[in-house]
Design an enzyme around this catalytic site. Structure first.
Site, mmCIF file in Angstrom:
data_model
loop_
_atom_site.group_PDB
_atom_site.id
_atom_site.type_symbol
_atom_site.label_atom_id
_atom_site.label_comp_id
_atom_site.label_asym_id
_atom_site.label_seq_id
_atom_site.Cartn_x
_atom_site.Cartn_y
_atom_site.Cartn_z
ATOM 1 N N SER A 144 -75.993 -15.561 -65.636
ATOM 2 C CA SER A 144 -77.518 -15.703 -65.763
ATOM 3 C C SER A 144 -77.779 -16.802 -66.721
ATOM 4 C CB SER A 144 -78.091 -14.307 -66.160
ATOM 5 O OG SER A 144 -79.513 -14.744 -66.435
ATOM 6 N N CYS A 196 -87.807 4.225 -74.103
ATOM 7 C CA CYS A 196 -88.839 5.458 -74.106
ATOM 8 C C CYS A 196 -89.150 5.701 -72.678
ATOM 9 C CB CYS A 196 -89.997 4.974 -74.749
ATOM 10 S SG CYS A 196 -91.276 6.069 -75.397
HETATM 11 N N1 PLP Z 1 -76.457 -7.740 -66.342
HETATM 12 C C1 PLP Z 1 -76.172 -7.912 -67.604
HETATM 13 C C2 PLP Z 1 -75.089 -7.199 -68.372
HETATM 14 C C3 PLP Z 1 -77.570 -8.146 -68.515
HETATM 15 O O1 PLP Z 1 -77.195 -7.849 -69.837
HETATM 16 C C4 PLP Z 1 -78.642 -8.469 -67.855
HETATM 17 C C5 PLP Z 1 -79.766 -8.705 -68.747
HETATM 18 O O2 PLP Z 1 -79.875 -8.085 -69.664
HETATM 19 C C6 PLP Z 1 -78.632 -8.533 -66.213
HETATM 20 C C7 PLP Z 1 -77.297 -8.085 -65.588
HETATM 21 C C8 PLP Z 1 -79.880 -9.134 -65.475
HETATM 22 O O3 PLP Z 1 -79.828 -10.560 -65.697
HETATM 23 P P1 PLP Z 1 -81.180 -11.321 -65.275
HETATM 24 O O4 PLP Z 1 -82.121 -11.025 -66.698
HETATM 25 O O5 PLP Z 1 -80.698 -12.815 -65.472
HETATM 26 O O6 PLP Z 1 -81.754 -10.740 -64.122
#
Ligand code: PLP
Length: 384
Positions: free
Chosen positions: A198, A324
Site C-alpha cells: 500500500s 471502542c
Molecule cells: N494490511 C495491513 C497490515 C495494514 O496495516 C493496512 C492498513 O492499516 C492494510 C492492510 C490496509 O491498507 P489500505 O489502508 O491501503 O487499504
C-alpha cells in the site's frame, strides 16, 4: 513542538519528492494512458516507469505488478481471485492476527461454506509452523499470512512459510503492507505467490497499492471491464497516484538502510526509556524479530485511550490497540490472540516512527509520557 507524529503504521507523510513527481499529472500530463495519441503515450510511459520502480524495490519483474486502490483491495483481490481460480478447493488458512482487510474476507467465506482456519500465535506474537503444516491438505486453496504485524511489528518467517505452503500445493499470499519499504524484500528467489502493498504506508499517496502476482500464478481477474493491468484489474489508471507510488518505492529503496539504522536506533531509545521510566510497563511482541520502526508497549492498569488523549494535548500522535466497540473498550484482536493480560491489553500503545522522526521528538515523548502514566495510575480504579 507542534506535532510529533509517531503513528506511521497508520499512515505516513507523503514525501516531498513524491508530491513533486505527482503534481504535473493533474493539469499538465492528464491524458489517458490507453489513448492512441502521443500525449496519452507519455502517461503510459510514466506508468511503465512506476511499475519498474516497484519491481526494483521488490526484486521482481514489472509484469508481475498489478496496481490496485490500496492494501485492502490487494488483500481482497488476492483471496477472491485465488478462490475463483480454484473452485473445487474449499479451505483457507490464515492467522488470528491479520489485518481486517484479510480477516473480514475470511470470516465472510465461512458463510459461503469454506473451511477457514485461523492459526493462533504465542505470547510473543509468533506462529507455530507445525500447526500450519498439520493444517495443509489437498483441499487448501490458499494460505494468507501477513509479513509483519501492524500493531506489534512482529515479522513472521514468511519465506519458510511460503516454502511449506507451495510445496504442499497451495497458493501463498502475504499481506506485506507494513513490511514493504521498511525491510529489504527480494522476490526473485521467493516462493511467495501473491503479495499486497500500500502506497500510504511508505510515504506515497493514499488510495493506491499493488498486488504482486508471481508469473504463472492462477488468479481470476478481480475487476472486469477494460483491458488495463493485463485484464486483471479494469478501470482507467489512477495515474498521479501510480507515479507517486513509483517514486515512493524508489525513495524507500534508497532509505532502507537508514530505516534499519537511524530509525531503529531512535525506536530503541524511546522503548528503553519508556520501559525504564514507567513502572509496570511491558513490551508486546518479539523484541528482536520486529519492524525497525515499531514498538508496542502496555501500561498496566491504565486505559490506552486515556494515554492517547493526554499525549494528544502535547501534539503527540500514537495509537492504541483497543477499539471502542458498542460502548465497551475491547482490547485489540492482536493483543487477545497473544494472550496479553486484560489489565495490560487495555493499556497498550503503539509508537511507529519514520525516516522523518527526529531525536528531539523522541526526547520530547520521553519527557512527557512518564508523568502522564503516573497521573493516570493515581486516577485508576484498578490501583489500590
Ligand atoms: N494490511 C495491513 C497490515 C495494514 O496495516 C493496512 C492498513 O492499516 C492494510 C492492510 C490496509 O491498507 P489500505 O489502508 O491501503 O487499504
Amino acid at each position: 513542538m507542534e506535532t510529533v507524529y509517531l503513528d506511521n503504521n497508520a499512515t505516513t507523510m507523503v514525501a516531498p519528492e513524491v508530491y513533486e513527481e505527482m503534481a504535473p499529472l493533474f493539469c499538465e500530463l492528464y491524458g489517458n494512458p490507453s489513448s492512441m495519441h502521443t500525449f496519452g503515450g507519455r502517461i503510459a510511459n510514466k506508468i511503465t516507469k512506476a511499475r519498474r520502480q516497484l519491481a526494483d524495490l521488490l526484486g521482481c519483474s514489472p509484469s508481475e505488478i498489478v496496481f490496485t486502490s490500496g492494501g485492502t483491495e490487494s488483500d481482497n483481490a488476492a483471496i477472491a481471485g485465488t478462490l475463483a481460480a480454484y473452485p473445487n478447493k474449499r479451505k483457507v488458512i490464515t492467522s488470528r492476527v491479520e489485518h481486517q482487510a484479510v480477516l473480514a474476507v475470511c470470516r465472510e467465506l465461512e458463510n459461503q461454506d469454506y473451511n477457514v482456519v485461523e492459526l493462533g500465535v504465542n505470547r510473543s506474537g509468533n506462529l507455530d509452523l507445525n500447526e500450519l503444516e498439520s493444517q495443509l491438505d489437498d483441499n487448501t486453496a490458499l494460505v494468507s499470512i501477513m509479513y509483519a504485524n501492524n500493531e506489534t511489528g512482529v515479522i513472521f518467517p514468511i519465506e519458510q512459510i511460503a516454502e511449506l505452503v507451495t510445496s504442499a500445493g497451495s497458493v501463498f499470499h502475504t499481506d506485506a503492507v507494513q513490511a514493504v519499504g521498511k525491510i529489504p524484500l527480494n522476490l526473485s528467489q521467493s516462493k511467495i505467490d501473491l503479495l499486497s502493498l500500500s502506497g500510504h504506508k511508505l510515504h506515497g499517496p493514499k488510495g493506491i497499492g499493488a498486488l504482486y502476482i508471481k508469473k504463472g500464478t492462477r488468479i481470476s481477474p478481480f475487476i472486469v471491464g477494460g483491458h488495463q493491468e493485463a485484464g486483471k484489474r479494469a478501470g482507467t489508471e489512477n495515474t498521479p497516484a501510480i507515479v507517486g507510488l513509483g517514486m515512493a518505492c524508489e525513495l524507500a529503496a534508497e532509505n532502507i538502510e537508514q530505516e534499519n539504522t537511524k530509525v531503529k536506533s531512535l525506536r530503541d531509545t524511546l522503548e528503553a526509556a519508556i520501559l525504564e521510566k514507567c513502572p509496570a510497563s511491558m513490551l508486546n511482541g518479539d523484541k528482536d524479530n520486529r519492524l525497525p520502526n515499531t514498538t508496542n508497549i502496555s501500561f498496566e492498569f491504565v486505559e490506552g485511550e486515556a494515554i492517547l488523549l493526554m499525549l494528544d494535548k502535547f501534539g503527540i500522535c500514537a495509537s492504541s490497540g483497543s477499539a471502542c466497540t458498542s460502548g465497551s473498550l475491547e482490547p485489540s484482536h492482536v493483543m487477545r490472540a497473544m494472550g496479553v493480560p486484560f489489565t495490560a491489553a487495555h493499556g497498550s500503545i503503539r509508537f511507529s516512527l519514520s525516516r522523518y522522526t527526529t531525536k528531539e521528538e523522541i526526547n520530547f515523548v520521553i519527557e512527557k509520557l512518564p508523568p502522564i502514566i503516573v497521573r493516570l495510575r493515581e486516577l485508576s480504579p484498578f490501583v489500590t
